[in-house]
Design an enzyme around this catalytic site. Sequence first.
Site, PDB file in Angstrom:
ATOM      1  N   ASN A  44      -6.580  -4.743   4.565  1.00 29.28           N
ATOM      2  CA  ASN A  44      -5.535  -4.624   3.550  1.00 29.28           C
ATOM      3  C   ASN A  44      -4.834  -5.959   3.313  1.00 29.28           C
ATOM      4  O   ASN A  44      -4.586  -6.370   2.174  1.00 29.28           O
ATOM      5  CB  ASN A  44      -4.488  -3.598   4.000  1.00 29.28           C
ATOM      6  CG  ASN A  44      -4.959  -2.164   3.881  1.00 29.28           C
ATOM      7  OD1 ASN A  44      -5.990  -1.889   3.280  1.00 29.28           O
ATOM      8  ND2 ASN A  44      -4.211  -1.257   4.466  1.00 29.28           N
ATOM      9  N   HIS A 436      -9.977   4.339 -15.568  1.00 30.89           N
ATOM     10  CA  HIS A 436      -9.759   4.824 -14.205  1.00 30.89           C
ATOM     11  C   HIS A 436      -9.830   6.348 -14.129  1.00 30.89           C
ATOM     12  O   HIS A 436      -9.722   6.930 -13.046  1.00 30.89           O
ATOM     13  CB  HIS A 436      -8.385   4.322 -13.726  1.00 30.89           C
ATOM     14  CG  HIS A 436      -8.127   4.492 -12.276  1.00 30.89           C
ATOM     15  ND1 HIS A 436      -7.177   5.368 -11.789  1.00 30.89           N
ATOM     16  CD2 HIS A 436      -8.689   3.906 -11.183  1.00 30.89           C
ATOM     17  CE1 HIS A 436      -7.153   5.306 -10.464  1.00 30.89           C
ATOM     18  NE2 HIS A 436      -8.054   4.434 -10.076  1.00 30.89           N
TER      19      HIS A 436
END
Length: 704
Positions: A44, A436
Amino acid sequence: MSEVRFTNRELSWLEFNQRVLDEAADETIPPLERLKFLAITAANLHEFFMVRVGGLIGLARAGAGGRDPSGRTPAEQLAAIRARVAEMNDDQYALFADLSATLAESGIRRLLPGELDERGERVIERLFENEILGVASPLAFGSVDEPLEPTPRLKPGRLHIAVRLSAAADADGGSAERFAVVPIETPAERFVTVPAGGRYAYVLLEDVVRARLGRFFGEDIVVEAKAFRAAFNADMAVREDAASDLLEAMRDVLSARNDSYCVRLEIESGASPELLGFLRDRLEVDPDDVAEVDGPVDLSSFFTVAEAGGFDQLRYPAWPPQDAPAVDPGGSIFESIASEDVLLIHPYESFDPVVRLVTEAADDPDVIAVKQILYRTSKNSPIVAALARAARNGKTVTVLVELKARFDEARNIGWAERLEQDGVRVLYGVRGLKTHAKTCLVVRRESQGVRRFVHFGTGNYNERTSRIYGDVSLLTTDEDLAADVVAFFNAITGYSEPRAYRKIAAAPHGLRPRLVELIDAATLRSRQGRPSRIRAKFNSLVDTDMIGCLYEASRAGVKIDLNIRGICCLRPGVPGLSENIRVVSVIDRYLEHARIFEFDYDGELKVFISSADWMTRNLDRRVELLVPIEKPAHVRRLGRVLDAYFTDRAKGRELTPDGGYLPPAGDAATRSQELLHFEAVEAARRAELSRPTMFDAYRAGDEA
């Protein structure tokens, strides 16, 4: 006023990563699962620097002085980020040392080359001779006084070894120092397993190379060698207004990432000022963006150790996905969906019905057409294979492949080209927007006429991540929803403005207004003295206008519960602003990814699933969907899902007004993911018991 109303986005994201790190530190969690959480925090953080910090560095270098909604300039944000990351970096490596000791006691151990026995040395030597020495190519960087121009290009994110060399003494007894870099790019895995008497022992590849560096450099003396990796800015996108060929433009973006500026340098601790200074100069990285780590560089790669075979006692007990009661595992998926709408809660229920919708459509002679959006898929996707097979079988297949899915661009380019070769009509997204939305349409000719089967989802068409991501799927033949999906596909494939939809709402035009309308309706009812409540579950809340609507609803007395996994720029519990808003984040063994919105108008419920988070990019610059859930049983079920998250005192952390999070209360009986798992298990058990038993009679000649 903005300082009071909003939390900084980047600092909120770092607090999310801290919550993941808290799971790695939790000694009640099995050690290999803790190692996995630690690896996630490292992955991350690396992406955060490439995307978010890279953009801020670019703004700061350009002298941008504008302030974000929390009131910070780019330079002020960078200062706060660097301080928080330095603290997090120290915590990560202290935790890694602790976990390494725990795992060593359980039979999982890292060995240094000097700790190998004779058999291990032979394994390592053979590996070096066969797969490293002839493959790895050292890059000369020159000396301090005479650096090479241009600087050799380093591959972003790849592990390298920085080497300080001293030439053999000349006739006058002097010697000169120079620098080189050895990329760790070989067919060998980073984790080299070695014989260890039934235990799992490994040597890191950089240690193997470092112990034999002299064989790369002849008579020069290796003075110092440190492993490092560099993160480069990846905050770049296609200028679609200037791109006549989107596919080629995306290739240019991928190439440009390899040439962008360095935003972070991670290097093993103990590097000399000479080596560290030379690397900083050549990479042109700010000293504040150098992380000296007390352990292996790139902890994200320790996923490999976390997933090593065996050692089940060091992992969570298995929670296999359950068969959905509404889907006949031995019958046609089309018959199951036609008989009743199917709501699936992943990963507690299997993603298999969604895969079956496409795979059965590919081979069903009655299927006429398939339309689908692909955003992120697995490496060997059965859905992509089925779409190609459907086209080869003569069906009309249209697929929108979103080339702008960050870090999946190369894979999606490959899928798009292969699908085109099989006769699929492929579109590369919508100009100026990222697509998306998650939906699939199958058109099938049946005895009563043409019937349309639709899937809506909150997650990607990826059967692998569906086992670890929490998402929702709806499979339906509802006529209004099917008509909306047809109109939706016609709009995005024809690059036209959609007509009014019957039930769904779509970004960038209609989703934001619909959400605002739903929130405002709760606000109005509350002001009229009628109780209203909003409960919503999503990944990120950043958009200031949406936050403003929620603040207004709170001031009107609307009770608002938000389950937000990651970024939340809203400040809950502020008197006069948000005292009626509660925000809970759940971090557990599965990644929370579902978007569920519930609006309760004095007992009248409106429930939706969506692909969109409440971020400006999702609402204004992406193609997204908001889909109503109308069947009473499905509404009740999603209500139970929300109940589980808002009563989770085992993994639920509550957001405080200052942007911090309260630790879980520790009540294991309220663990939401466990409750949802056992609910799915019980539902599958009841469904299995209710199915009629089939008797298979013995025939003459059969053996008993």
